[in-house]
Write a protein that holds these residues in place. Structure first.
Motif, PDB file in Angstrom:
ATOM      1  N   GLY A  22       0.826  -1.214   0.000  1.00  7.28           N
ATOM      2  CA  GLY A  22       0.000   0.000   0.000  1.00  7.28           C
ATOM      3  C   GLY A  22       0.850   1.249   0.000  1.00  7.28           C
ATOM      4  N   ASP A  23       0.180   2.406   0.055  1.00 12.39           N
ATOM      5  CA  ASP A  23       0.907   3.678   0.077  1.00 12.39           C
ATOM      6  C   ASP A  23       1.370   3.980   1.498  1.00 12.39           C
ATOM      7  N   LEU A  24       2.600   4.412   1.603  1.00 10.35           N
ATOM      8  CA  LEU A  24       3.147   4.714   2.933  1.00 10.35           C
ATOM      9  C   LEU A  24       2.459   5.961   3.484  1.00 10.35           C
ATOM     10  N   THR A  25       1.821   5.805   4.629  1.00 14.47           N
ATOM     11  CA  THR A  25       1.127   6.938   5.243  1.00 14.47           C
ATOM     12  C   THR A  25       1.794   7.286   6.559  1.00 14.47           C
ATOM     13  N   HIS A  26       2.315   8.464   6.608  1.00 14.26           N
ATOM     14  CA  HIS A  26       3.102   8.868   7.791  1.00 14.26           C
ATOM     15  C   HIS A  26       2.184   9.307   8.930  1.00 14.26           C
ATOM     16  N   ILE A  27       2.311   8.642  10.065  1.00 12.79           N
ATOM     17  CA  ILE A  27       1.536   9.036  11.240  1.00 12.79           C
ATOM     18  C   ILE A  27       2.501   9.762  12.169  1.00 12.79           C
ATOM     19  N   ASN A  28       2.326  11.040  12.237  1.00 14.07           N
ATOM     20  CA  ASN A  28       3.266  11.814  13.043  1.00 14.07           C
ATOM     21  C   ASN A  28       2.678  12.036  14.422  1.00 14.07           C
ATOM     22  N   THR A  29       3.042  11.162  15.349  1.00 13.83           N
ATOM     23  CA  THR A  29       2.448  11.281  16.673  1.00 13.83           C
ATOM     24  C   THR A  29       3.214  12.261  17.545  1.00 13.83           C
ATOM     25  N   HIS A  30       4.457  12.508  17.162  1.00 13.49           N
ATOM     26  CA  HIS A  30       5.234  13.443  17.980  1.00 13.49           C
ATOM     27  C   HIS A  30       5.299  14.769  17.264  1.00 13.49           C
ATOM     28  N   ILE A  31       4.600  15.718  17.804  1.00 14.86           N
ATOM     29  CA  ILE A  31       4.716  17.026  17.183  1.00 14.86           C
ATOM     30  C   ILE A  31       5.760  17.789  17.979  1.00 14.86           C
ATOM     31  N   ASP A  32       6.812  18.177  17.299  1.00 17.32           N
ATOM     32  CA  ASP A  32       7.868  18.922  17.960  1.00 17.32           C
ATOM     33  C   ASP A  32       7.670  20.391  17.581  1.00 17.32           C
TER      34      ASP A  32
END
Ligand code: PEP
Ligand code: MG
Length: 749
Positions: free
Chosen positions: A191-201
């Motif tokens: 599938g398409d790589l979906t970035h889950i950005n849980t750390h918001i800096d």
């Protein structure tokens, strides 16, 4: 020579800001030659085949020799450093018998020489060299500095070295890329790589202009409202359950959210044409700095609150942006540092085809959830720059722990074939569903399932689970926005208990802490695995614990299949305290006219002290369940989530095998029912030994039940006893696996 930590930090920051591998390496050599005041600094890296050391960057030697100077691993002074893995500090390099002269490097004028190895996770990845024109050795201080720098840079350079991007002849943009991680949930996913950005800096939010201030204002105001509502609900729900200082934090946050400084400041920035994210960042940082400059410690501490609140707002905005993503049919692979259950719940289950985490291990909770959902997953893919490849097609091979970015068509075809084979194998196993898990010589194993997701209830039954051996009650807590009420919990638990009745259901009380975090409750601890986790947390928050016990007891009304299981037990008083709370709840509920009956009580054996106290705990309980994931973690002192030590985390470590046999024989002596519910129960090699040890109750992910049953039905316990004797004589886990490998092959696995 005085080099402060700040120098190092600046260097590391400069490198992380570099555009590509080559410029990162050039920054390293240029800055080092400047910091150490030497004319030459060079970096040699091991070739991807690991047979050569190649000059990858230099300051001072001829640039045209980069990529061309190649040394065998024991050739030249660089080879000496590589093979001994020790620094070499020479007054005059050219008099050393291993010195090799490369005319194209133009190094004739340089005499003094110092080189240190670059080592990451015990592996040599390259060598850093500095050279000078005089004939005197470098000072001890300079040597210590270079060694420190080398250890600081090793992880970054390891990633560069593995990427192969620094080799001039390669053109990586056109090639597919393969990354290795830890096998954690089997299967193939595409599938398409979906970035889950849980750390918001906050500091990393990019400056961005917005297309439409109106949309950005809308995004910000909706997020503001949502976070404010969540905080209000959260505060109301937990008021009676938690210490006052924690509850009051919710009101402080809400006040800050509504403060004109934050709100109006952000709106002004948006009107100037900035994105909502950037506007929140800018306003919050300015506000936080004002607080942090105050003398009063109370005011100072509010700076951190502002930062936290800004992060909550940004997470909310990021979520909205994500869920607005147009096509919910495109298959996706979720990738992030760690992926929470809340993240998973934002996508339809049919859309998600796999999970990749850059940290974590086979036993981290993301991995456990992936197993529960039957999704392929690879953890600890530390080298993968997820942000960079977002949107590209990716194949995840959960059987081998591999991730392939942008594979060519023929390769995708092969993976699709493998996927099909997997499906066919699973279909073949379906016919075992209603057959007993019994060995050829009559040893019967009861197979229960581990669950926690409602979506997971029917796969358990479909795959022939004879009950629930572990219901992870923290999972419903994780997908909420605040602590669920007694009524909400009651409804969830009832659905599970009813679906399984009359089969037993072991419901574990809330096990949060460690890597199990709640989105609405922050644990900030130095050492969370040894801290406020499981029973320690719930006993300190008695009302929360009582609410859960009441919900469980009520959910079992009219049934007798509920068993309550206590996590993270390390002391007897914890068991007594829970027993008292159950008793108290029974009395109260019956007084309220809700007829409930006393459930069986069990403990998880996860902490070594619980195992050693079994004699004394036994009179208070009815059964035990071994949590081999945590038991391994705590016995071996290896964090189950830390990729740096994941190679030390192995359920087949001889110490774990000794512990399991001790527990089994103690339980037999005490006439105490024992099962095992860690991921070991789904690992074929481990199952061979568990059966030999006499474990006749295992609890595992629903999707793994058919395969384990199929294996058990082909075994003779008598043969396994011989294997166990050999495994017991082994010195380490590798030797144990070797003992088991023949049998595993015989089984065709
Ligand atoms: C365990 O520790 O083995 C276990 C089953 O519990 P969890 O993985 O939820 O910590
Ligand atoms: Mg555990």
């Amino acid at each position: 020579m005085q080099h402060s930590l700040a120098t190092l930090t600046t260097l590391v920051q400069e490198i992380s800001g570099a555009e590509n591998a080559m410029s990162a390496m050039q920054t390293i050599v240029a800055r080092l030659s400047q910091l150490m005041d030497v004319p030459v600094c060079s970096l040699y890296l091991k070739s991807p085949t690991r047979s050569k050391l190649i000059l990858a960057a230099t300051q001072g030697l001829s640039e045209s020799s980069v990529g061309k100077i190649k040394l065998n691993l024991n050739e030249g002074l660089v080879g000496v450093i590589a093979s001994t893995k020790h620094p070499l500090n020479l007054a005059d390099a050219q008099t050393h018998d291993k010195f090799v002269f490369f005319p194209q490097a133009q190094e004739a004028p340089y005499r003094k020489f110092m080189g240190v190895p670059l080592i990451h996770l015990r592996q040599l990845i390259g060598v850093i060299v500095v050279q000078g024109t005089t004939k005197d050795p470098f000072s001890q201080e300079a040597e210590a500095f270079l060694v420190t720098i080398a250890s600081q840079l090793a992880a970054t350079l390891y990633n560069i070295q593995r990427s192969g991007e620094w080799i001039p002849t390669r053109r990586p943009a056109k090639l597919y890329k393969r990354f290795n991680g830890i096998v954690s949930s089997s299967g193939i996913g595409i599938g398409d790589l979906t970035h889950i950005n849980t750390h918001i800096d906050l500091l990393q939010v990019p400056e961005k202009l917005s297309g439409s201030p109106k949309d950005e204002q809308n995004l910000f105001e909706t997020a503001l409202q949502k976070v404010s509502d969540d905080l209000e609900h959260g505060a109301n729900r937990i008021k009676k359950d938690l210490p006052e200082d924690i509850v009051s934090l919710f009101s402080v946050y809400r006040m800050m959210l509504q403060s004109p400084e934050l709100r109006d400041g952000t709106l002004q920035e948006i009107q100037l044409g900035n994105s909502a994210m950037w506007s929140v960042r800018k306003t919050a940082l300015e506000l936080a700095t004002v607080f942090e400059m105050a003398d009063d410690p109370y005011m100072k501490a509010r700076g951190e609150d502002v930062r936290n609140i800004a992060i909550k707002l940004m997470m909310q905005m990021a979520k909205r942006e994500r869920s607005a993503s147009p096509d919910s049919l495109t298959p996706i692979i979720l990738a992030g540092d760690l992926i929470s259950i809340a993240d998973l719940s934002e996508y339809s289950s049919t859309q998600i085809k796999g999970i990749i985490c850059s940290s974590g291990s086979a036993l981290s909770h993301t991995s456990i959830v992936a197993n529960a959902l039957g999704l392929p997953a690879v953890m600890g893919v530390a080298d993968l720059d997820i942000k960079r490849y977002a949107g590209q097609l990716v194949v995840i091979d959960g059987n081998r722990g591999e991730v392939v970015i942008s594979p060519p068509k023929e390769m995708i075809k092969e993976y699709r074939q493998l996927e099909k084979n997997d499906q066919q194998f699973n279909q073949k196993l379906a016919k075992y569903r209603d057959l007993p898990a019994v060995t050829l010589d009559g040893f019967h194993v009861t197979l229960h399932t581990n669950t926690g997701l409602l979506a997971d209830v029917s796969p358990g039954l479909r795959n022939g689970a004879e009950g629930i051996g572990l219901y992870r009650s923290e999972i419903p807590f994780m997908v909420h926005d605040s602590f669920p009420t007694e009524e909400e919990q009651y409804l969830t638990y009832k659905e599970v208990i009813d679906a399984y009745s009359p089969r037993p259901v072991s419901m574990r009380t809330l096990d949060i802490g460690g890597d199990k975090q709640l989105p609405y409750f922050e644990f900030k601890e130095e050492n969370p695995y040894l801290g406020w986790r499981g029973i320690r947390f719930t006993l300190d928050n008695t009302a929360l614990q009582v609410t859960q016990i009441r919900a469980m007891l009520r959910a079992a009304h009219g049934r007798d299949n509920l068993q309550i299981l206590i996590p993270m037990v390390s002391r007897i008083d914890e068991v007594k305290a829970i027993k008292d709370l159950i008793q108290q709840s029974l009395v109260e509920l019956n007084k309220e006219g809700k007829q409930v009956i006393k459930p069986k009580l069990g403990i998880m054996i996860e902490v070594p002290s619980a195992m050693l106290l079994l004699d004394k705990i036994a009179p208070y309980i009815d059964f035990v369940s071994i949590g081999s994931n945590d038991l391994t973690q705590y016995l071996l002192a290896v964090d189950r989530n830390n990729p740096k030590v994941s190679r030390l985390f192995d359920n087949l470590n001889p110490a774990v095998l000794v512990a399991l046999q001790m527990i089994k024989s103690k339980c037999t002596e005490l006439n105490l029912s024992v099962s095992l519910c860690g991921e070991m129960a789904a690992d074929p090699a481990s199952v061979l030994l568990l059966i030999a040890m006499g474990f006749d109750r295992l609890s595992l992910s629903a999707h793994k039940i058919p395969k384990i049953k199929w294996i058990i039905r082909q075994l003779k316990r008598e043969d396994l006893l011989k294997l166990l004797a050999k495994a017991n004589a082994a010195e380490d886990e590798a030797e144990v696996r070797k003992v088991l490998s023949k049998k595993i092959k015989e089984l065709g696995l």
